[in-house]
Design an enzyme around this catalytic site. Sequence first.
Site, mmCIF file in Angstrom:
data_model
loop_
_atom_site.group_PDB
_atom_site.id
_atom_site.type_symbol
_atom_site.label_atom_id
_atom_site.label_comp_id
_atom_site.label_asym_id
_atom_site.label_seq_id
_atom_site.Cartn_x
_atom_site.Cartn_y
_atom_site.Cartn_z
ATOM 1 N N SER A 111 -2.001 1.885 -4.867
ATOM 2 C CA SER A 111 -0.719 1.421 -4.344
ATOM 3 C C SER A 111 -0.612 -0.086 -4.543
ATOM 4 O O SER A 111 -1.627 -0.800 -4.541
ATOM 5 C CB SER A 111 -0.607 1.754 -2.855
ATOM 6 O OG SER A 111 0.474 1.067 -2.254
ATOM 7 N N SER A 112 0.620 -0.567 -4.663
ATOM 8 C CA SER A 112 0.832 -2.009 -4.825
ATOM 9 C C SER A 112 0.459 -2.790 -3.574
ATOM 10 O O SER A 112 0.307 -4.014 -3.630
ATOM 11 C CB SER A 112 2.289 -2.293 -5.172
ATOM 12 O OG SER A 112 3.156 -1.841 -4.145
ATOM 13 N N CYS A 113 0.270 -2.105 -2.433
ATOM 14 C CA CYS A 113 -0.082 -2.814 -1.203
ATOM 15 C C CYS A 113 -1.506 -3.349 -1.229
ATOM 16 O O CYS A 113 -1.925 -4.041 -0.290
ATOM 17 C CB CYS A 113 0.134 -1.929 0.014
ATOM 18 S SG CYS A 113 -1.030 -0.562 0.143
ATOM 19 N N TYR A 140 -4.421 1.083 5.153
ATOM 20 C CA TYR A 140 -4.146 1.881 3.966
ATOM 21 C C TYR A 140 -4.547 1.119 2.710
ATOM 22 O O TYR A 140 -5.170 1.672 1.795
ATOM 23 C CB TYR A 140 -2.652 2.227 3.931
ATOM 24 C CG TYR A 140 -2.205 3.006 2.721
ATOM 25 C CD1 TYR A 140 -2.533 4.348 2.574
ATOM 26 C CD2 TYR A 140 -1.438 2.399 1.731
ATOM 27 C CE1 TYR A 140 -2.112 5.072 1.465
ATOM 28 C CE2 TYR A 140 -1.007 3.118 0.614
ATOM 29 C CZ TYR A 140 -1.347 4.450 0.495
ATOM 30 O OH TYR A 140 -0.926 5.163 -0.603
ATOM 31 N N LYS A 144 -7.317 2.033 -0.275
ATOM 32 C CA LYS A 144 -6.990 2.108 -1.701
ATOM 33 C C LYS A 144 -7.844 1.147 -2.524
ATOM 34 O O LYS A 144 -8.240 1.456 -3.648
ATOM 35 C CB LYS A 144 -5.498 1.822 -1.905
ATOM 36 C CG LYS A 144 -4.599 2.957 -1.426
ATOM 37 C CD LYS A 144 -4.910 4.251 -2.153
ATOM 38 C CE LYS A 144 -4.007 5.385 -1.763
ATOM 39 N NZ LYS A 144 -4.329 6.644 -2.484
ATOM 40 N N HIS A 187 9.006 6.571 3.473
ATOM 41 C CA HIS A 187 9.208 5.259 2.881
ATOM 42 C C HIS A 187 10.695 4.905 2.893
ATOM 43 O O HIS A 187 11.539 5.689 3.317
ATOM 44 C CB HIS A 187 8.657 5.233 1.451
ATOM 45 C CG HIS A 187 7.165 5.261 1.388
ATOM 46 N ND1 HIS A 187 6.449 6.401 1.056
ATOM 47 C CD2 HIS A 187 6.235 4.301 1.625
ATOM 48 C CE1 HIS A 187 5.153 6.137 1.087
ATOM 49 N NE2 HIS A 187 4.997 4.871 1.428
#
Length: 360
Positions: A111-113, A140, A144, A187
């Site tokens: 994920s981009s997070c 989260y 990842k 989301h």
Amino acid sequence: MVQVVTEPRIYVAGHRGMVGSAIVRVLRSQGHSGLITRTHAELDLCDQARVRTFFEAEEPDQVYVAAARVGGIHANSTYPAEFIYQNLMIEANIIHEAWRVGVKKLLFLGSSCIYPKLAPQPMREDSLFSGPLEPTNEPYAVAKIAGIKLCESYNRQYGHGHGTDYRSVMPTNLYGPGDNYDLQNSHVIPAVIRKLHLAKLAAEHNWPAIERDERTHGLIPEDLKRHLHDTCTVNPILRTTLWGTGTPKREFLYVDDLATACVQVMNQDRATYTVLTKPMLSHINVGCGQEITIMELAETIRKTVGYPGEVDFDASKPDGAPRKLMDSSCLTNLGWSAQVGLDEGLARAYADYLSRDVGV
């Protein structure tokens, strides 16, 4: 002598989710018929013993790790323990047990997070660990990041002697068929689609349709339900309130575009991929390269849904990171590009949402 080419045995973990189902669609469109899948009821990916038994029995050639506990700001803030624990267990069990039975090719979905809250824009792969994470989804993100490092570590230790080639892709914000419209856990795009669709039904005084929607997509919070009821009956003020200021910028990718990227990255020759992602075969970004403010997104969805009222923003609610644009040049250098624009993608997503109406 005729050489017989055997179709690879491909396991897609999380095949019922939005990303996993898109990967299955792309693989089937390419002629892969014997895909390996398991529902959560059939295989709890947090249970190491069951995952080990599964891999020993199936011995896949390729694995896509699309299974994950996912959600928006509200879900991440409410369930941080579940988000870090479940995601760590899922990825650790799958990656390790895949290695144990000799799986050479594996693709992990991140994920981009994973990138810092204030990372330079657009975010490059080497921005990882360059600053603090966004607090609302840090658990989260940590999980990842651990998945990326698991893949890197197995490549470092087993890549040369055993041919282990585990790769990771970091998609930007995703949407499309199979999305989750639960207002407590979804989301931004599915949440806004559903809220504005419900507001449209209220403006049409269609309370039975609102009740059907709740049976189909999950409970409507009581404060929103009261507002919808008032719009239907007592005080027909056509206004809908969304979280935050509306000013953060986000990049959105249609999920089938991500799926084509995943399949391409999985099957990219090792030499080319190594040059692009360094010797450890680390992660690669997947984005469309275009961003939009949440306020602009809401207006686009309002037009897609056909909601006639106004959209307000509650600035007391969190915004998340101010901007999240991916630098996807590594992937585009491999010849991939997004094919579905936001207007078309939102229309497809809304059609998918409407198609799930239970109708009773």
